[in-house]
Design an enzyme around this catalytic site. Sequence first.
Site, PDB file in Angstrom:
ATOM      1  N   LYS A  80       0.844  -1.208   0.000  1.00 49.38           N
ATOM      2  CA  LYS A  80       0.000   0.000   0.000  1.00 49.38           C
ATOM      3  C   LYS A  80       0.874   1.252   0.000  1.00 49.38           C
ATOM      4  O   LYS A  80       1.902   1.293   0.681  1.00 49.38           O
ATOM      5  CB  LYS A  80      -0.903  -0.020   1.239  1.00 49.38           C
ATOM      6  CG  LYS A  80      -1.917   1.120   1.302  1.00 49.38           C
ATOM      7  CD  LYS A  80      -2.779   1.015   2.552  1.00 49.38           C
ATOM      8  CE  LYS A  80      -3.838   2.092   2.630  1.00 49.38           C
ATOM      9  NZ  LYS A  80      -4.658   1.981   3.855  1.00 49.38           N
ATOM     10  N   SER A 155      -9.605   1.870   3.090  1.00 44.44           N
ATOM     11  CA  SER A 155      -8.784   2.639   2.175  1.00 44.44           C
ATOM     12  C   SER A 155      -7.757   1.813   1.398  1.00 44.44           C
ATOM     13  O   SER A 155      -7.204   2.290   0.423  1.00 44.44           O
ATOM     14  CB  SER A 155      -8.041   3.719   2.952  1.00 44.44           C
ATOM     15  OG  SER A 155      -7.167   3.129   3.911  1.00 44.44           O
ATOM     16  N   SER A 179      -9.663  -0.395   7.294  1.00 40.42           N
ATOM     17  CA  SER A 179      -9.139  -0.342   5.929  1.00 40.42           C
ATOM     18  C   SER A 179      -8.451  -1.591   5.409  1.00 40.42           C
ATOM     19  O   SER A 179      -8.101  -1.645   4.234  1.00 40.42           O
ATOM     20  CB  SER A 179      -8.180   0.826   5.793  1.00 40.42           C
ATOM     21  OG  SER A 179      -8.920   2.011   5.705  1.00 40.42           O
TER      22      SER A 179
END
Length: 481
Positions: A80, A155, A179
């Site tokens: 990420k 997210s 997330s």
Amino acid sequence: MTVAAQWTVESVRAALKAKKVSARELTGEFYARIEKQNPRLNAFLALSPERAYAQADSLDARIARGEPLPPLAGVPAAIKDVISTRGVRSTCGSRILENYVPPYDATAVERLERAGAILLGKTNCDEFAMGSSTENSAYGPVRNPVAPDRVPGGSSGGSAAAVAAGLAVATLGTDTGGSIRQPGALCGIPAIMPTYGRVSRYGLIAFASSLDRIGPFACSVRDAAAVMAVIAGRDPSDSTSAEVPVPNYLAEIEAPVKGLRVGIPREYFAEGMDPAVRQKVEAGIELLKRLGCQPVDLRMPHTDYAIATYYIIATAEASSNLARYDGVRYGLRVAGATLLEMYKKTRGRGFGPEVKRRIMLGTYALSTGYYEAYYLKAQRVRTLIARDFSEAFTRVDAIVTPTSPIPAFKLGERTADPLQMYLADIYTVTGSLAGVPGISVPCGKTAEGLPVGLQIFGPPFGEVRVLQLAYAFEQAGGGNV
Ligand code: GLN
């Protein structure tokens, strides 16, 4: 070269060992998949082929010399974009870090690579991990591979979509209020939020430091456990990483779950849940019963306050953490006639609307006169929520709930109303505030074919318990209940 459609940590190792494929070929195969699918999915923001092929070649050389293979040998992985990667652009999904190239690796990244994983690139996410749909990325939304007109959750939407689409075997995401777990649920793959302190946050670009955690996405619970085994454990570079021994997750994952007491908190089954989600989660609980688990009716009375509490604490911490982006130290600088004007222009142009909203909310909650009423009150309620969990764990071995009240929604459907977006986190923020570990494991699909996730919380540092239950559930066909 024969390439299996779905690689796992184990099948990659076995294929490398048997010389059915080289690490270089495998890397090339994954980059070919990314090249083909990423223009549509937008799961990757940056690729790191130099780094990936260098690692692949060093593995191939080790294999040629007959050396033993490390646990994640050749596993194509992605990270990420809020996690720092040396020499590889890390934008946090924000314009303000558009050209930021970290000079060091996050500990979790370093550990993955040391264990033999191949870092393909960086995955798209909501700006600074603020969001539940990945629509807050400055670089465009990610599409859900299961239903491309829908969001992948957020997210960590890029990390979830990359695994679900077969563009990586495992990825790292971060979870501050849901997330990791929520995009795992919406994309139909297992996703783990470890206990706070279990995985080092060194090199994780902070959103809300008392809540942020790094954890894995993978196609199976076993693969997720294999990644956990590598990234977990004390790190002297993160003073909040815990000095708690890391069990052998892979050795313990198959332990029987018969007789385990699983708490079903009533508050998580109140109104607001999509009926299709309810039906699947209830079927999932039935499956756990058939596996010999004992359901226990639970009350967790402070659950209703979790969203409000979370959005005060998370925004307060974010407003402080994001103060460092001032045009001087990192990334974007927009020139101004005075220093103040430079700050204003840089932050005005560099941050997107959701990030600005949170900085304002958080600054307000921390300001004189409101601090006691909001921030301090929220901290007290956080303690009560954590107490709900610790009391529950005196009676049960794990807590089972839905991960998300709704399956993947259409792109654009919720962007106009931030509150609607915040409500997507209703079942996940509780565990974030309490610091406990949680997994989302696939639990059937709605009539439209949209994945549903079952969330399993364990006591602090009880990842083994959570993994055992998730593994037994998955092996018993939980993905198709
Ligand atoms: N959706 C939540 C938020 O927007 C959680 C985000 C996260 O876990 N990073 O804050």
